[in-house]
Write a protein that holds these residues in place. Structure first.
Motif, mmCIF file in Angstrom:
data_model
loop_
_atom_site.group_PDB
_atom_site.id
_atom_site.type_symbol
_atom_site.label_atom_id
_atom_site.label_comp_id
_atom_site.label_asym_id
_atom_site.label_seq_id
_atom_site.Cartn_x
_atom_site.Cartn_y
_atom_site.Cartn_z
ATOM 1 N N VAL A 81 0.853 -1.180 0.000
ATOM 2 C CA VAL A 81 0.000 0.000 0.000
ATOM 3 C C VAL A 81 0.892 1.234 0.000
ATOM 4 N N CYS A 82 0.437 2.296 -0.639
ATOM 5 C CA CYS A 82 1.196 3.540 -0.663
ATOM 6 C C CYS A 82 0.899 4.354 0.594
ATOM 7 N N ILE A 83 1.935 4.967 1.160
ATOM 8 C CA ILE A 83 1.730 5.814 2.329
ATOM 9 C C ILE A 83 2.397 7.168 2.131
ATOM 10 N N ASN A 84 1.878 8.154 2.836
ATOM 11 C CA ASN A 84 2.438 9.503 2.847
ATOM 12 C C ASN A 84 2.535 9.962 4.299
ATOM 13 N N ASN A 85 3.685 10.504 4.684
ATOM 14 C CA ASN A 85 3.891 10.997 6.044
ATOM 15 C C ASN A 85 4.026 12.508 6.048
ATOM 16 N N ILE A 86 3.455 13.154 7.054
ATOM 17 C CA ILE A 86 3.790 14.544 7.354
ATOM 18 C C ILE A 86 4.235 14.589 8.815
ATOM 19 N N THR A 87 5.156 15.494 9.126
ATOM 20 C CA THR A 87 5.706 15.585 10.474
ATOM 21 C C THR A 87 5.659 17.021 10.965
ATOM 22 N N LYS A 185 1.957 11.925 11.054
ATOM 23 C CA LYS A 185 0.678 11.386 10.574
ATOM 24 C C LYS A 185 0.945 10.602 9.295
ATOM 25 N N THR A 186 0.431 9.372 9.249
ATOM 26 C CA THR A 186 0.632 8.493 8.100
ATOM 27 C C THR A 186 -0.709 8.229 7.433
ATOM 28 N N SER A 187 -0.755 8.444 6.110
ATOM 29 C CA SER A 187 -2.003 8.298 5.364
ATOM 30 C C SER A 187 -1.815 7.365 4.173
#
Length: 206
Positions: A81-87, A185-187
């Motif tokens: 699955v693809c994930i995107n993180n913001i910090t 946060k991981t989406s």
């Protein structure tokens, strides 16, 4: 007044369990001079309140689906699955600012608020040695076509609850103004998403 036969009516019942702050303080769980009326929080987007999830780059963003617990996989059956993180990086002052001039904040209930597609949120105390994971929350997703368990839809968000270790809880973490924190946060970024959030909603004692 007549009721439309096509309209569904339902009732909800909430039950809350609590312990008086004075009782907790007398047992040494919370410091004696506290104010438990405060709600505090932090937007990982640095005050922007919302963020957009860019579309997936398969060569960079793919992780095994079992990277997350099954209930946080949004019903996807793919191997990856693809994930995107913001910090976001900040200090304990951000948590205590709503309460005025405070030297310590004790976290009681911590919830990560994010929208569909969000997989998890993490709150790290980077001043600890080694860095300490204060709270990790997951969104839980439906796994079927049953009512309140619809595939891919958010069912709820797991929270972190702190209290008296004698009752089986982890003791409330103490936050000081100079403590350094990092939020992640991981989406799911298999598809682009818009208007997501990454907000910590916190009940705290000062």
């Amino acid at each position: 007044k007549s009721q439309n036969a096509s309209t569904s009516y339902f009732q909800m019942k909430y039950r809350y369990y609590f312990e008086d702050a004075e009782k907790s303080a007398s047992k040494g769980v919370l410091k004696a001079n506290i104010d438990t009326k405060k709600d505090i929080g932090w937007f990982i987007e640095h005050g922007n309140n919302e963020d957009d999830i860019p579309p997936c780059d398969p060569e960079r963003d793919m992780v095994p689906s079992n990277y997350f617990p099954e209930y946080a996989r949004q019903g996807l059956q793919d191997d990856k699955v693809c994930i995107n993180n913001i910090t976001s990086n900040y200090t304990g002052t951000a948590f205590g600012s709503s309460a005025g001039n405070v030297t310590e904040t004790q976290l009681i209930h911590v919830e990560g608020h994010c929208h569909i597609g969000c997989l998890s949120m993490q709150l790290w105390n980077m001043s600890a040695t080694p860095p300490q994971l204060v709270c990790q929350t997951y969104n839980t997703y439906g796994r079927s076509n049953e009512v309140h368990d619809e595939m891919g839809w958010v069912k709820g968000s797991l929270t972190c609850v702190f209290g008296d270790p004698a009752d089986g809880y982890t003791a409330p973490p103490v936050v000081r103004p100079t403590d350094k924190f990092m939020s992640i946060k991981t989406s799911n970024s298999t598809h682009a998403r818009y208007g997501d959030m990454g907000l910590w909603e916190i009940k705290a004692a000062f």
